[in-house]
Every structure is written in structure tokens, then in C-alpha cells.
Design a protein around this motif. Structure first.
Motif, PDB file in Angstrom:
ATOM      1  N   ILE A  52       0.841  -1.199   0.000  1.00 27.93           N
ATOM      2  CA  ILE A  52       0.000   0.000   0.000  1.00 27.93           C
ATOM      3  C   ILE A  52       0.877   1.250   0.000  1.00 27.93           C
ATOM      4  O   ILE A  52       0.559   2.249  -0.656  1.00 27.93           O
ATOM      5  N   ALA A  53       2.007   1.176   0.668  1.00 28.39           N
ATOM      6  CA  ALA A  53       2.925   2.322   0.675  1.00 28.39           C
ATOM      7  C   ALA A  53       3.449   2.590  -0.734  1.00 28.39           C
ATOM      8  O   ALA A  53       3.576   3.741  -1.155  1.00 28.39           O
ATOM      9  N   GLN A  54       3.744   1.525  -1.455  1.00 32.37           N
ATOM     10  CA  GLN A  54       4.226   1.694  -2.818  1.00 32.37           C
ATOM     11  C   GLN A  54       3.203   2.434  -3.671  1.00 32.37           C
ATOM     12  O   GLN A  54       3.537   3.409  -4.352  1.00 32.37           O
ATOM     13  N   GLU A  55       1.962   1.972  -3.606  1.00 32.30           N
ATOM     14  CA  GLU A  55       0.937   2.645  -4.408  1.00 32.30           C
ATOM     15  C   GLU A  55       0.767   4.101  -3.983  1.00 32.30           C
ATOM     16  O   GLU A  55       0.687   5.004  -4.826  1.00 32.30           O
ATOM     17  N   ALA A  56       0.730   4.347  -2.690  1.00 29.16           N
ATOM     18  CA  ALA A  56       0.572   5.717  -2.190  1.00 29.16           C
ATOM     19  C   ALA A  56       1.736   6.601  -2.651  1.00 29.16           C
ATOM     20  O   ALA A  56       1.536   7.741  -3.077  1.00 29.16           O
ATOM     21  N   LEU A  57       2.932   6.048  -2.624  1.00 32.76           N
ATOM     22  CA  LEU A  57       4.118   6.839  -2.969  1.00 32.76           C
ATOM     23  C   LEU A  57       4.179   7.104  -4.477  1.00 32.76           C
ATOM     24  O   LEU A  57       4.597   8.192  -4.906  1.00 32.76           O
ATOM     25  N   GLN A  58       3.773   6.145  -5.268  1.00 32.46           N
ATOM     26  CA  GLN A  58       3.728   6.353  -6.717  1.00 32.46           C
ATOM     27  C   GLN A  58       2.773   7.499  -7.040  1.00 32.46           C
ATOM     28  O   GLN A  58       3.072   8.360  -7.863  1.00 32.46           O
ATOM     29  N   GLU A  59       1.617   7.506  -6.369  1.00 28.34           N
ATOM     30  CA  GLU A  59       0.660   8.591  -6.614  1.00 28.34           C
ATOM     31  C   GLU A  59       1.229   9.931  -6.175  1.00 28.34           C
ATOM     32  O   GLU A  59       1.113  10.936  -6.877  1.00 28.34           O
ATOM     33  N   ALA A  60       1.849   9.954  -5.009  1.00 32.51           N
ATOM     34  CA  ALA A  60       2.422  11.199  -4.499  1.00 32.51           C
ATOM     35  C   ALA A  60       3.495  11.731  -5.443  1.00 32.51           C
ATOM     36  O   ALA A  60       3.533  12.925  -5.759  1.00 32.51           O
ATOM     37  N   SER A  61       4.346  10.831  -5.912  1.00 33.20           N
ATOM     38  CA  SER A  61       5.413  11.221  -6.830  1.00 33.20           C
ATOM     39  C   SER A  61       4.820  11.822  -8.102  1.00 33.20           C
ATOM     40  O   SER A  61       5.250  12.885  -8.570  1.00 33.20           O
ATOM     41  N   GLN A  62       3.819  11.154  -8.643  1.00 31.08           N
ATOM     42  CA  GLN A  62       3.181  11.632  -9.870  1.00 31.08           C
ATOM     43  C   GLN A  62       2.555  13.011  -9.662  1.00 31.08           C
ATOM     44  O   GLN A  62       2.687  13.906 -10.516  1.00 31.08           O
ATOM     45  N   LEU A  98       8.646  13.385  -0.747  1.00 29.94           N
ATOM     46  CA  LEU A  98       9.413  12.219  -1.196  1.00 29.94           C
ATOM     47  C   LEU A  98      10.727  12.104  -0.430  1.00 29.94           C
ATOM     48  O   LEU A  98      11.086  11.047   0.080  1.00 29.94           O
ATOM     49  N   GLY A  99      11.443  13.217  -0.345  1.00 26.30           N
ATOM     50  CA  GLY A  99      12.780  13.187   0.233  1.00 26.30           C
ATOM     51  C   GLY A  99      12.826  12.795   1.696  1.00 26.30           C
ATOM     52  O   GLY A  99      13.845  12.288   2.177  1.00 26.30           O
ATOM     53  N   ARG A 100      11.743  13.012   2.422  1.00 30.94           N
ATOM     54  CA  ARG A 100      11.777  12.719   3.854  1.00 30.94           C
ATOM     55  C   ARG A 100      11.916  11.217   4.147  1.00 30.94           C
ATOM     56  O   ARG A 100      12.231  10.823   5.263  1.00 30.94           O
ATOM     57  N   LEU A 101      11.666  10.390   3.135  1.00 30.26           N
ATOM     58  CA  LEU A 101      11.748   8.940   3.343  1.00 30.26           C
ATOM     59  C   LEU A 101      13.155   8.387   3.149  1.00 30.26           C
ATOM     60  O   LEU A 101      13.432   7.226   3.486  1.00 30.26           O
ATOM     61  N   VAL A 102      14.034   9.208   2.598  1.00 35.74           N
ATOM     62  CA  VAL A 102      15.296   8.690   2.062  1.00 35.74           C
ATOM     63  C   VAL A 102      16.232   8.143   3.133  1.00 35.74           C
ATOM     64  O   VAL A 102      17.026   7.248   2.868  1.00 35.74           O
ATOM     65  N   ARG A 113      11.915   3.189  -3.275  1.00 33.84           N
ATOM     66  CA  ARG A 113      12.980   4.027  -3.811  1.00 33.84           C
ATOM     67  C   ARG A 113      12.662   4.562  -5.211  1.00 33.84           C
ATOM     68  O   ARG A 113      12.971   5.711  -5.528  1.00 33.84           O
ATOM     69  N   LEU A 114      12.033   3.752  -6.032  1.00 35.36           N
ATOM     70  CA  LEU A 114      11.791   4.161  -7.418  1.00 35.36           C
ATOM     71  C   LEU A 114      10.909   5.411  -7.536  1.00 35.36           C
ATOM     72  O   LEU A 114      11.235   6.311  -8.320  1.00 35.36           O
ATOM     73  N   PRO A 115       9.820   5.513  -6.789  1.00 44.57           N
ATOM     74  CA  PRO A 115       9.033   6.745  -6.893  1.00 44.57           C
ATOM     75  C   PRO A 115       9.820   7.986  -6.458  1.00 44.57           C
ATOM     76  O   PRO A 115       9.639   9.071  -7.027  1.00 44.57           O
ATOM     77  N   VAL A 116      10.682   7.830  -5.481  1.00 50.67           N
ATOM     78  CA  VAL A 116      11.499   8.962  -5.032  1.00 50.67           C
ATOM     79  C   VAL A 116      12.503   9.343  -6.119  1.00 50.67           C
ATOM     80  O   VAL A 116      12.688  10.524  -6.438  1.00 50.67           O
ATOM     81  N   MET A 117      13.137   8.334  -6.709  1.00 50.66           N
ATOM     82  CA  MET A 117      14.068   8.588  -7.806  1.00 50.66           C
ATOM     83  C   MET A 117      13.366   9.335  -8.951  1.00 50.66           C
ATOM     84  O   MET A 117      13.904  10.294  -9.502  1.00 50.66           O
ATOM     85  N   ALA A 118      12.173   8.875  -9.300  1.00 47.36           N
ATOM     86  CA  ALA A 118      11.442   9.492 -10.414  1.00 47.36           C
ATOM     87  C   ALA A 118      11.221  10.976 -10.141  1.00 47.36           C
ATOM     88  O   ALA A 118      11.367  11.819 -11.040  1.00 47.36           O
TER      89      ALA A 118
END
Lengths: 191, 191
Positions: A52-62, A98-102, A113-118
Motif C-alpha cells: 500500500i505504501a508503494q501505491e501511495a508513494l507512486q501517486e504522491a510522486s506523480q 518524497l525526500g523525507r523517506l530517504v 525508492r523508485l518513486p522517489v528517484m522518479a
DNA sequence: GTCTATAGAAGGATAGAC
DNA sequence: GTCTATCCTTCTATAGAC
């Protein structure tokens, strides 16, 4: 707008929590409480907290990349767009979405990591292109390398969040940006 | 050197773990295992996990400040020291020993925040003084504000860690620093 | 000072009814 | 698809013997 499904509510809650507390501090329970859902719903739609975190992060990144596309729109003079981007009012206490997760150990997982990289790649590319344009227009010193400088400025903003949070002082983010802008302005005069 | 007491071993383990995994992911168990101690020892010497983390972090901050004092020693030409500092080889994957804690929710506690503040303040002050000296020597453009620029450069390094970790590429830290140095060099030619 | 044993709560996830 | 009930592990700490 149709009523949001429980799934959407769960993802929405996860997006908020990832920004507010990060991945490791976001418990499945906290997601459930915020979306008025129960364990059964969460684990029906997602196999794990990571999923669920992955999906949430992909949306946030987008979402954040779309914001960048507006800020660096083609019809805006490149150095104006860059100046505007650097001086944006940011919620410096909360940190970069995004950066706060790094710095979490979990960032080693590609799902996170991939959504943050994007996102960072989009920032870097926009800044690099702006500086390139400024150079062809003759408003930026020809000696400077846009690609390298874009990395520096992308880093600068992330570091601004770190300082602002540490000193609980949003002004440090502004100050960091102003210092960089002053350098760019000075350097541009040497043409 | 006398044999380290269990207390020292505990603090040493905490210092390592704070750097490796941060505060929240550092469990009392992990401290105990690494120092071959038992719960009784830890809680005999410290009232809580926060208390041992505070002591460990104060020591870490002090150690890093001493390193800075060497790098920015009085007999080194100020811009040389600054250049050397910015281009230092860093363990970019692991992150800054102090800065990596800043995005955790627990950083709101002063016990953790104050040592980090002390470190960043030392960095900022050293850079600021170096730039001031360079100005009086005439090797830096008089239009630039050392105080503001020092904040930018302090942020730059922290942001470099963020990018390097995200892309798992140490070179990004170097690139960020080089971009900043190129700007300073350019700006200094305008005198 | 250091040990063993244990407590109470929260974390992440599963089973199975509806 | 959403619910209730429950499971096992880990976290942070405490109690009390040595």
C-alpha cells in the motif's frame, strides 16, 4: 465525483501518513483508523504494508511531478521559472513528501525508492533544461555546466528541508535558496 | 587504555546504531546485543532509550565538530579549506551522522535535536568565517553575503546525502559540491 | 553493576463470518 | 468487500536475584 471506495480511502490515508510520519512509523493500524477501515479491508486490497505504501508513494510522486511541469511550463522564461521554483513557499517542518523517506532503512526496497528517484530525476531535468535555455539565450554564463548545477540545486532544496527542520525555522530554506540565486546572478554577470 | 566499562560499550554501540539505522529503528535489544550487555545494565546506567541516545549523539556531535576544527584550521587559506571540506570523501550511503536523524518524528525532542543543531551551527560558522576571510583578502566577490552563502553550502551537503542515497550513487554528492564550487569560482572572477 | 525473567503494549498480519 | 476476533513477534522497560 463518485464516493471514494474503501480502497481509495486507505491509499489516501497512507499518502497523508507517509508525508507526516514516514514509512516505518506508519502502522497498518494508523492507516485503518484514518480511513475508518478494518484490517480485513486493508489486507483484502493489499498483501502488505509495503504494497500500500508503494501505491501511495507512486501517486504522491506523480502528483508532485505534475506540479513541477506547471512551474517549469514552456512559456515561462527559464530563469524566472527556476527562481520561482527555488523560492517556493514550502512546508519546511514537515519535509519533502518524497525526500523525507530517504534516510529510512526501508528505502533500500525498490518499491519505495523508485518513486522517489522518479521525482528527483524530474526536478533535476527541469532545472537542467532551464539552465540550458538560459545559456542559449545568453542570460547565463557559458562556462557553467547545467547538468552539474542542476544536481547542486536539487540537493540544495533537500538540504534546506533538513536545516529548517533541525532549527525549526522555515527561513533557513529561503536563505539557502537566496544564497544559490545570488551566486547564479553574480556568475551570469561575467559573460 | 583501561578496559571499557559496560557503560562505555553501551554508549559505543548506540553511537554506531544511530548512524546505521537512526533513533527509532535502534531498539534497546540491538544496543544490548552489540555491546554484549543485558537489559539490567542498560537500564541501570540510563533511564530510557532516549537518554542513552542523547549521550551517544552528544559525543558524536562533539567528535564531528572536532574534525571540522581541523579542516578549517586557522593556517589554511580559507577557500582551500572550504574546497577541501566540500569535496571530502563521505560515506554517502550511510548518510550524515547527525543529519540522517532529522526526518524522524523523535527529532522534536530537544535531547536529540540540540546535538544536531550544534553540529550544523559549527559547519555554518566555519564556512561563513572562511568566506568572510576570502572577502577581506579580495579572493571573493564583495557583493556576496557570507552568512547566506554559508547556509546554502551547509544545506548543499545535506542534500547531497539525500540524492546519493536515493540513487545509490556516491558521485552525486561530488557533483553537487562541484556545481557549487564552480559558481563560487565564477562569481569570484567578477571583482 | 550485571544478570535472568517477565510484563504490558504495539506492530504486522491472518482466519473466517457476513 | 468489509467486518470481528485473534495470532505471533518485537518493543520498551521493570523486578528482583546475585
Amino acid at each position: 465525483m463518485p464516493k471514494p471506495s474503501k480502497r481509495d480511502q486507505l491509499v489516501g490515508a497512507a499518502k497523508e501518513l507517509l508525508w507526516e510520519v514516514g514509512f516505518e512509523a506508519m502502522s497498518p493500524r494508523s492507516i485503518q483508523e484514518r480511513s475508518a477501515a478494518r484490517p480485513g479491508s486493508l489486507y483484502h486490497h493489499f498483501p502488505s504494508k509495503l504494497a500500500i505504501a508503494q501505491e501511495a508513494l507512486q501517486e504522491a510522486s506523480q502528483e508532485e511531478i505534475l506540479r513541477l511541469n506547471d512551474i517549469f511550463a514552456a512559456d515561462i522564461p527559464p530563469l524566472d521559472a527556476l527562481r520561482h521554483y527555488l523560492l517556493l513557499k514550502r512546508n519546511a517542518f514537515q519535509g519533502c513528501r518524497l525526500g523525507r523517506l530517504v534516510h529510512e532503512a526501508s528505502i533500500e526496497q525498490e518499491a519505495l525508492r523508485l518513486p522517489v528517484m522518479a521525482y528527483f530525476e524530474a526536478v533535476r531535468a527541469h532545472i537542467s533544461r532551464s539552465l540550458d535555455q538560459a545559456k542559449s539565450e545568453g542570460t547565463l554564463n557559458a562556462d557553467l555546466d547545467p547538468k552539474t548545477l542542476a544536481v547542486s540545486l536539487t540537493a540544495l532544496i533537500q538540504g534546506g528541508y533538513v536545516l529548517a527542520r533541525t532549527f525549526q525555522d522555515e527561513a533557513l530554506m529561503q536563505q539557502a535558496a537566496e544564497g544559490a540565486l545570488a551566486l547564479i546572478t553574480e556568475a551570469s554577470r561575467t559573460r
